[in-house]
Design a protein around this motif. Structure first.
Motif, mmCIF file in Angstrom:
data_model
loop_
_atom_site.group_PDB
_atom_site.id
_atom_site.type_symbol
_atom_site.label_atom_id
_atom_site.label_comp_id
_atom_site.label_asym_id
_atom_site.label_seq_id
_atom_site.Cartn_x
_atom_site.Cartn_y
_atom_site.Cartn_z
ATOM 1 N N SER A 1 -10.439 -5.482 4.730
ATOM 2 C CA SER A 1 -11.220 -4.843 3.876
ATOM 3 C C SER A 1 -10.792 -3.199 3.259
ATOM 4 O O SER A 1 -10.923 -2.147 4.817
ATOM 5 N N PRO A 2 -9.891 -3.116 2.025
ATOM 6 C CA PRO A 2 -9.344 -0.993 1.763
ATOM 7 C C PRO A 2 -10.272 -0.386 2.469
ATOM 8 O O PRO A 2 -12.047 0.237 1.320
ATOM 9 N N THR A 3 -9.843 1.112 2.373
ATOM 10 C CA THR A 3 -10.874 2.409 3.875
ATOM 11 C C THR A 3 -11.451 2.833 1.676
ATOM 12 O O THR A 3 -10.382 2.264 0.991
ATOM 13 N N PRO A 4 -12.074 3.685 1.970
ATOM 14 C CA PRO A 4 -12.152 4.247 1.052
ATOM 15 C C PRO A 4 -10.977 5.204 -0.348
ATOM 16 O O PRO A 4 -11.116 5.308 -1.468
ATOM 17 N N PRO B 1 1.791 3.165 -4.918
ATOM 18 C CA PRO B 1 2.617 4.101 -5.759
ATOM 19 C C PRO B 1 3.604 4.352 -6.709
ATOM 20 O O PRO B 1 3.895 5.053 -7.320
ATOM 21 N N VAL B 2 3.482 2.698 -7.143
ATOM 22 C CA VAL B 2 4.598 2.675 -8.099
ATOM 23 C C VAL B 2 3.242 2.680 -9.590
ATOM 24 O O VAL B 2 3.969 3.113 -10.483
ATOM 25 N N PHE B 3 2.509 2.064 -9.882
ATOM 26 C CA PHE B 3 1.600 2.107 -11.206
ATOM 27 C C PHE B 3 0.434 3.653 -10.612
ATOM 28 O O PHE B 3 -0.332 3.520 -11.801
ATOM 29 N N GLY B 4 0.335 4.472 -9.585
ATOM 30 C CA GLY B 4 -0.964 5.610 -9.013
ATOM 31 C C GLY B 4 -1.389 4.951 -8.872
ATOM 32 O O GLY B 4 -2.990 5.570 -9.208
ATOM 33 N N ILE B 5 -1.712 3.594 -8.908
ATOM 34 C CA ILE B 5 -3.578 3.413 -8.890
ATOM 35 C C ILE B 5 -4.117 1.920 -7.550
ATOM 36 O O ILE B 5 -2.237 1.949 -6.771
ATOM 37 N N LYS B 6 -4.541 2.092 -6.921
ATOM 38 C CA LYS B 6 -4.627 0.873 -5.858
ATOM 39 C C LYS B 6 -4.961 -0.645 -6.195
ATOM 40 O O LYS B 6 -5.569 -0.881 -7.254
ATOM 41 N N GLY B 7 -4.965 -1.901 -5.915
ATOM 42 C CA GLY B 7 -5.229 -2.646 -5.910
ATOM 43 C C GLY B 7 -3.876 -3.905 -6.145
ATOM 44 O O GLY B 7 -4.778 -5.054 -6.807
ATOM 45 N N GLY B 8 -2.816 -3.479 -6.950
ATOM 46 C CA GLY B 8 -1.708 -4.512 -7.399
ATOM 47 C C GLY B 8 -1.933 -5.486 -8.067
ATOM 48 O O GLY B 8 -2.098 -4.513 -9.342
#
Length: 114
Positions: A62-65, A99-106
């Protein structure tokens, strides 16, 4: 503090041939995909050499905040083990797209934000 994209863009990638050489993988065993990634044949895995070795599989977390998840944990664990003298290698099926899209979540989340 630098953003993910600034860190990613400021990092110089090493050619996969250089990485393979450091791991003592013959160049003719690489199936390159550009200059920075390659597939390797399963025949490189020698069961005799694997005896007594450890495999750490980071399969779910589970990713951290702050967004740290499997990729961050895997790389951090490897760097920590290398620092205390253990020889490690990280293999990522698909590294974080943050880092590629500047967002998290794949990729699925990236597609949602297009």
């Amino acid at each position: 503090m630098l953003s993910d994209i600034e860190i990613a863009q400021g990092t110089a990638l090493k050619p996969i041939k250089e990485i393979a050489s450091r791991l003592r993988i013959p160049e003719d065993q690489l199936e390159p995909y550009g200059h920075y990634k390659a597939k390797l044949p399963l025949s490189l895995i020698d069961p005799e050499k694997m005896r007594g070795k450890k495999l750490i599989l980071v399969s779910a977390i589970s990713p951290t905040p702050a967004g740290e998840g499997k990729t961050t944990i895997s790389i951090g664990l490897s760097e920590g083990l290398n620092r205390i003298g253990k020889q490690t290698t990280v293999v990522l099926r698909e590294p974080s797209l943050g880092p590629v899209f500047g967002i998290k979540g794949g990729a699925p989340e990236a597609d949602m934000h297009r």
